[in-house]
Design a protein around this motif. Structure first.
Motif, PDB file in Angstrom:
ATOM      1  N   ILE A 149      -3.258  -5.615   8.122  1.00  0.00           N
ATOM      2  CA  ILE A 149      -2.581  -5.224   7.099  1.00  0.00           C
ATOM      3  C   ILE A 149      -2.381  -3.291   6.982  1.00  0.00           C
ATOM      4  O   ILE A 149      -1.304  -3.371   6.300  1.00  0.00           O
ATOM      5  CB  ILE A 149      -4.053  -5.254   6.398  1.00  0.00           C
ATOM      6  N   ASP A 150      -2.823  -2.754   8.127  1.00  0.00           N
ATOM      7  CA  ASP A 150      -2.841  -1.479   7.792  1.00  0.00           C
ATOM      8  C   ASP A 150      -0.836  -0.973   8.763  1.00  0.00           C
ATOM      9  O   ASP A 150      -0.399  -0.509   7.655  1.00  0.00           O
ATOM     10  CB  ASP A 150      -3.603   0.009   8.515  1.00  0.00           C
ATOM     11  N   ARG A 151      -0.853  -1.565   9.460  1.00  0.00           N
ATOM     12  CA  ARG A 151       0.283  -1.806   9.493  1.00  0.00           C
ATOM     13  C   ARG A 151       1.623  -2.633   8.687  1.00  0.00           C
ATOM     14  O   ARG A 151       2.588  -1.784   9.160  1.00  0.00           O
ATOM     15  CB  ARG A 151       0.749  -2.453  11.474  1.00  0.00           C
ATOM     16  N   PHE A 152       1.471  -3.303   8.313  1.00  0.00           N
ATOM     17  CA  PHE A 152       2.212  -3.883   7.245  1.00  0.00           C
ATOM     18  C   PHE A 152       2.513  -2.716   6.083  1.00  0.00           C
ATOM     19  O   PHE A 152       3.316  -2.871   5.613  1.00  0.00           O
ATOM     20  CB  PHE A 152       1.279  -5.401   6.665  1.00  0.00           C
ATOM     21  N   ILE A 153       1.314  -2.555   5.854  1.00  0.00           N
ATOM     22  CA  ILE A 153       1.634  -1.882   4.720  1.00  0.00           C
ATOM     23  C   ILE A 153       2.127  -0.535   4.851  1.00  0.00           C
ATOM     24  O   ILE A 153       3.000   0.258   4.958  1.00  0.00           O
ATOM     25  CB  ILE A 153      -0.227  -0.947   3.930  1.00  0.00           C
ATOM     26  N   GLU A 154       2.192  -0.004   6.324  1.00  0.00           N
ATOM     27  CA  GLU A 154       2.373   1.488   6.948  1.00  0.00           C
ATOM     28  C   GLU A 154       4.316   1.176   6.558  1.00  0.00           C
ATOM     29  O   GLU A 154       5.147   1.987   6.626  1.00  0.00           O
ATOM     30  CB  GLU A 154       2.482   1.399   8.519  1.00  0.00           C
ATOM     31  N   PRO A 160       9.267   0.088  -3.709  1.00  0.00           N
ATOM     32  CA  PRO A 160       8.395   0.358  -5.046  1.00  0.00           C
ATOM     33  C   PRO A 160       7.135  -0.742  -5.368  1.00  0.00           C
ATOM     34  O   PRO A 160       6.849  -0.575  -5.827  1.00  0.00           O
ATOM     35  CB  PRO A 160       9.117   0.552  -5.711  1.00  0.00           C
ATOM     36  N   SER A 161       7.481  -2.328  -5.222  1.00  0.00           N
ATOM     37  CA  SER A 161       6.894  -3.761  -5.015  1.00  0.00           C
ATOM     38  C   SER A 161       5.823  -3.384  -4.484  1.00  0.00           C
ATOM     39  O   SER A 161       4.952  -4.698  -4.860  1.00  0.00           O
ATOM     40  CB  SER A 161       7.584  -4.309  -5.352  1.00  0.00           C
ATOM     41  N   LEU A 162       5.162  -3.039  -3.059  1.00  0.00           N
ATOM     42  CA  LEU A 162       4.256  -2.674  -2.702  1.00  0.00           C
ATOM     43  C   LEU A 162       2.856  -2.922  -3.276  1.00  0.00           C
ATOM     44  O   LEU A 162       2.532  -2.015  -4.266  1.00  0.00           O
ATOM     45  CB  LEU A 162       4.663  -2.269  -1.399  1.00  0.00           C
ATOM     46  N   SER A 163       2.511  -4.061  -3.347  1.00  0.00           N
ATOM     47  CA  SER A 163       1.320  -3.966  -4.584  1.00  0.00           C
ATOM     48  C   SER A 163       0.108  -4.536  -3.704  1.00  0.00           C
ATOM     49  O   SER A 163       0.224  -5.315  -2.703  1.00  0.00           O
ATOM     50  CB  SER A 163       1.530  -4.814  -5.763  1.00  0.00           C
ATOM     51  N   HIS A 186     -14.738   2.252   2.247  1.00  0.00           N
ATOM     52  CA  HIS A 186     -15.048   3.103   1.035  1.00  0.00           C
ATOM     53  C   HIS A 186     -13.454   3.584   0.094  1.00  0.00           C
ATOM     54  O   HIS A 186     -13.347   4.482   0.057  1.00  0.00           O
ATOM     55  CB  HIS A 186     -15.576   4.206   1.177  1.00  0.00           C
ATOM     56  N   THR A 187     -13.093   2.324   0.241  1.00  0.00           N
ATOM     57  CA  THR A 187     -11.761   3.073   0.182  1.00  0.00           C
ATOM     58  C   THR A 187     -10.821   1.930  -0.481  1.00  0.00           C
ATOM     59  O   THR A 187     -12.094   0.586  -1.059  1.00  0.00           O
ATOM     60  CB  THR A 187     -10.396   4.019   0.652  1.00  0.00           C
ATOM     61  N   THR A 188      -9.968   1.971  -1.657  1.00  0.00           N
ATOM     62  CA  THR A 188      -9.184  -0.258  -2.446  1.00  0.00           C
ATOM     63  C   THR A 188      -7.426  -0.217  -1.408  1.00  0.00           C
ATOM     64  O   THR A 188      -7.473   0.811  -1.305  1.00  0.00           O
ATOM     65  CB  THR A 188      -9.249   0.643  -3.909  1.00  0.00           C
ATOM     66  N   PRO A 189      -7.521  -0.906  -1.689  1.00  0.00           N
ATOM     67  CA  PRO A 189      -5.859  -1.357  -1.625  1.00  0.00           C
ATOM     68  C   PRO A 189      -4.758  -0.463  -1.946  1.00  0.00           C
ATOM     69  O   PRO A 189      -4.249  -0.038  -1.298  1.00  0.00           O
ATOM     70  CB  PRO A 189      -5.805  -2.776  -1.418  1.00  0.00           C
ATOM     71  N   ALA A 190      -5.186  -0.333  -3.385  1.00  0.00           N
ATOM     72  CA  ALA A 190      -4.579   0.754  -3.763  1.00  0.00           C
ATOM     73  C   ALA A 190      -4.424   2.197  -3.944  1.00  0.00           C
ATOM     74  O   ALA A 190      -3.477   3.135  -3.018  1.00  0.00           O
ATOM     75  CB  ALA A 190      -4.596   0.975  -5.631  1.00  0.00           C
ATOM     76  N   ALA A 191      -5.769   2.846  -3.931  1.00  0.00           N
ATOM     77  CA  ALA A 191      -5.827   3.931  -3.140  1.00  0.00           C
ATOM     78  C   ALA A 191      -5.599   4.437  -1.632  1.00  0.00           C
ATOM     79  O   ALA A 191      -4.914   4.912  -1.371  1.00  0.00           O
ATOM     80  CB  ALA A 191      -7.545   4.258  -3.050  1.00  0.00           C
ATOM     81  N   TRP A 192      -5.321   2.822  -1.106  1.00  0.00           N
ATOM     82  CA  TRP A 192      -5.166   3.296   0.361  1.00  0.00           C
ATOM     83  C   TRP A 192      -3.800   3.095   0.109  1.00  0.00           C
ATOM     84  O   TRP A 192      -2.778   4.431   1.326  1.00  0.00           O
ATOM     85  CB  TRP A 192      -5.377   2.035   1.724  1.00  0.00           C
ATOM     86  N   ILE A 193      -3.276   2.045  -0.055  1.00  0.00           N
ATOM     87  CA  ILE A 193      -0.997   2.669  -0.425  1.00  0.00           C
ATOM     88  C   ILE A 193      -1.097   3.902  -0.918  1.00  0.00           C
ATOM     89  O   ILE A 193       0.055   4.580  -0.608  1.00  0.00           O
ATOM     90  CB  ILE A 193      -1.113   0.868  -1.226  1.00  0.00           C
ATOM     91  N   ARG A 194      -1.297   4.425  -2.002  1.00  0.00           N
ATOM     92  CA  ARG A 194      -1.428   5.480  -2.683  1.00  0.00           C
ATOM     93  C   ARG A 194      -1.587   6.480  -1.494  1.00  0.00           C
ATOM     94  O   ARG A 194      -0.632   7.477  -1.938  1.00  0.00           O
ATOM     95  CB  ARG A 194      -2.122   5.853  -3.712  1.00  0.00           C
ATOM     96  N   ARG A 195      -2.508   6.694  -0.986  1.00  0.00           N
ATOM     97  CA  ARG A 195      -2.619   7.516  -0.039  1.00  0.00           C
ATOM     98  C   ARG A 195      -1.899   8.070   0.873  1.00  0.00           C
ATOM     99  O   ARG A 195      -1.069   8.526   1.601  1.00  0.00           O
ATOM    100  CB  ARG A 195      -3.645   7.629   0.892  1.00  0.00           C
ATOM    101  N   LEU A 196      -1.185   6.736   1.605  1.00  0.00           N
ATOM    102  CA  LEU A 196      -0.455   7.236   2.558  1.00  0.00           C
ATOM    103  C   LEU A 196       0.865   7.422   1.924  1.00  0.00           C
ATOM    104  O   LEU A 196       1.710   8.056   2.862  1.00  0.00           O
ATOM    105  CB  LEU A 196      -0.007   5.314   2.999  1.00  0.00           C
TER     106      LEU A 196
END
Length: 251
Positions: A149-154, A160-163, A186-196
């Protein structure tokens, strides 16, 4: 950019790169600055260890320490305290890079600092992103899924449509299960995307060949479509607006 001897603390700071500090160590203990810092020690015998939090840690044999803010390593907290292989693969590349930085400290100017810091952070992040070696417990299905999942997000940060919903659907998960997966760190998917996204923007802002690229264009390339919203998020994460952050580190 200077060399500073501090005999009572048992270490010699050889490179100050702003957010990143590279120090040559002796056998004396080295004090870490606080829980927001991450400290990678590369020993001359080839071992390496990563530590965090405000603690006394024996430096052991002489070597080199890289100390970076926790915020610049977009990795789960549980990945930030472990031994590393400093002799082979990416760990070996990272070790040689830090040792070479220490030896070549007098050759660098202040203008070199942003690029050197950026390369150092990227190498540390890439090394930590690797699975643990065979001396550690094998990767669990939970961790393997999270790594995919992390690789997919990266790979899709610029979309902009990544959610969270897009991520969940792509991996045939319910949104609730995806949330539980990230809650373990201790995080959420949305927070992780924003942080990256913010971290990639921070990196791009101080990358030499991107110095003439407007801040809003960098933000857009990482998926931020609203410049004002990006500025607010960046200021909250790093303490200053993106333009000021760039000026303070590129001169």
């Amino acid at each position: 950019m200077h060399a500073e001897l501090t005999e009572d603390q048992g270490w010699i700071r050889v490179l100050d790169l702003g957010d990143v500090q590279i120090s040559a160590t002796t056998r004396s203990p080295v004090r870490q600055t606080g829980p927001e810092a991450v400290r990678l020690t590369v020993f001359l015998d080839g071992d390496a260890v990563l530590t965090q939090a405000d603690r006394w840690c024996p430096a052991g044999p002489s070597g080199v320490v890289a100390q970076v803010p926790r915020s610049v390593l977009p990795l789960p907290a549980k990945e930030l305290a472990r031994p590393l292989d400093g002799q082979r693969g990416l760990g070996g590349v990272l070790s040689r890079w830090l040792l070479d930085l220490s030896h070549r400290a007098p050759e660098f100017s202040r203008a070199d600092a942003p690029a050197l810091a950026s390369i150092t952070v990227d190498l540390i992040a890439a090394t930590l992103a690797l699975p643990l070696d065979t001396a550690n417990p094998p990767e669990t299905p939970h961790r393997a899924l999270r790594a995919r999942i992390d690789r997919f997000i990266e790979e899709r940060l610029g979309d902009p449509s990544l959610s969270p919903r897009v991520v969940a659907d792509a991996h045939h998960l319910s949104l609730r299960r995806l949330q539980r997966l990230f809650a373990a760190d201790h995080t959420t998917p949305a927070a992780w995307i924003r942080r990256l996204r913010l971290e990639r923007c921070r990196h791009d802002l101080v990358t030499p060949h991107l110095r003439t690229r407007p801040v809003h264009a960098i933000a857009r390339s990482r998926g931020f479509t609203d410049a004002a919203h990006f500025t607010r998020l960046f200021s909250a994460a790093y303490g200053v607006p993106p333009g000021e952050y760039r000026r303070s580190r590129t001169g």
